[in-house]
Design an enzyme around this catalytic site. Structure first.
Site, mmCIF file in Angstrom:
data_model
loop_
_atom_site.group_PDB
_atom_site.id
_atom_site.type_symbol
_atom_site.label_atom_id
_atom_site.label_comp_id
_atom_site.label_asym_id
_atom_site.label_seq_id
_atom_site.Cartn_x
_atom_site.Cartn_y
_atom_site.Cartn_z
ATOM 1 N N HIS A 249 1.989 3.632 -5.322
ATOM 2 C CA HIS A 249 2.869 2.511 -4.243
ATOM 3 C C HIS A 249 2.506 1.847 -4.877
ATOM 4 O O HIS A 249 1.561 1.250 -5.875
ATOM 5 C CB HIS A 249 2.597 3.127 -2.687
ATOM 6 C CG HIS A 249 0.779 2.770 -2.321
ATOM 7 N ND1 HIS A 249 0.345 1.605 -2.332
ATOM 8 C CD2 HIS A 249 0.112 3.582 -2.379
ATOM 9 C CE1 HIS A 249 -0.593 1.775 -1.914
ATOM 10 N NE2 HIS A 249 -1.455 3.400 -2.361
ATOM 11 N N CYS A 263 -5.164 6.484 -3.426
ATOM 12 C CA CYS A 263 -3.432 6.341 -4.118
ATOM 13 C C CYS A 263 -3.903 5.983 -5.432
ATOM 14 O O CYS A 263 -4.980 5.530 -5.838
ATOM 15 C CB CYS A 263 -3.140 5.954 -3.116
ATOM 16 S SG CYS A 263 -1.876 6.893 -1.792
#
Length: 292
Positions: A249, A263
């Protein structure tokens, strides 16, 4: 080596005598000519010793075959005009840096001479790939020389297939297309630390865990296309999830070290490019490894 000739000669021997009686003189007898025996001369042929014939082996030229570069690795030429150490200054030389980064496969938004966010991220990614001690996104002397002299396009470990590769050791994200590394992005993965934080989506709830980006072969299984989303541990931009709540992301913070809860962070402009280029659709394999 040739032998030395020996010539052997024989000498001649001579012998002679007279005969006579006592009393009246006798008619003189003719003197016999002395007998001369001449030993035959023997000529010994010279002995010649010839060195054995030596066959000298012809000089052997060893041809070292050229180094074979796999088809999945792309060669690039060194630059005729060296890159200058410009730090983070914008201008014509910054445009040359941007063009060189693009040639080497490090994504930047444009080659416009503006030393902005994506240029700094691209330089940092290059420094990480080269293993420099302090990848800070500035073009110093070491970075300028490496950009100038690199002759092989940096590449991922994967050399077949089409996938996204995340190297936690180098903190880089690669896009591999048909075995060739097409693009490289600066990234920041899980920092490996334990955390206890409020759940951003459930007031009053506390989340505990360890900030790990799970190694292994995964795939993009869901995604959120538009804008910022409130994740359990903070805002994430246009995420593409590949295992549980772990996603690639966009983020406003992509340092040169692991910093996320798990992440894979990339810059916001890079995440827009991922979506716009459709380089990472659903079901794209995502290979995460430690880089060892």
């Amino acid at each position: 080596m040739f032998g030395i000739a020996a010539l052997v000669g024989c000498s001649s021997a001579m012998s002679g005598g007279t005969g006579g009686g006592e009393g009246a003189a006798a008619a003189p007898q003719p003197l016999a000519a002395p007998a001369t025996t001449i030993a035959p001369t023997t000529t010994v042929a010279p002995t010649t010793t010839q060195a054995p014939t030596t066959t000298v082996a012809p000089e052997t030229t060893t041809t070292i075959p050229p180094t074979t570069i796999p088809d999945t690795i792309i060669e690039v030429g060194a630059m005729d005009e060296p890159i200058q150490a410009i730090g983070t200054s914008s201008g014509q030389e910054a445009a040359r840096v941007q063009l060189r980064l693009l040639q080497l496969g490090f994504w930047v938004q444009a080659a416009d001479g503006d030393y902005g966010l994506t240029t700094r991220q691209g330089v940092m990614a290059f420094q990480k790939y080269m293993g420099f001690d302090d990848p800070d996104g500035r073009v110093d002397e070491q970075t300028a020389q490496a950009l100038t002299t690199e002759t092989v396009r940096p590449h991922a470990r994967a050399n077949s297939g089409t996938l996204v590769e995340v190297d936690k050791g180098k903190q880089l994200l690669y896009f591999v297309i048909d075995g060739k590394t097409e693009w490289i992005l600066n990234a920041s993965t899980g920092n490996g630390e334990s955390y206890t934080e409020p759940d951003q989506n459930t007031p009053g709830e506390i989340i505990t865990g360890v900030s790990l980006t799970p190694s292994g072969l995964h795939e993009v299984n869901r995604q959120r296309p538009d804008g910022w989303w409130e994740g359990d541990l903070g805002e994430i931009y246009r995420p593409k999830y590949f295992v549980g709540g772990v996603a690639v992301h966009g983020s406003n913070s992509i340092p040169n070290y692991p910093a996320s809860h798990g992440c894979v962070r990339v810059s916001v402009p890079a995440m827009d490019w991922i979506w716009d280029s459709e380089i990472m659709p659903l079901h794209t394999p995502v290979w995460v490894h430690d880089g060892a």
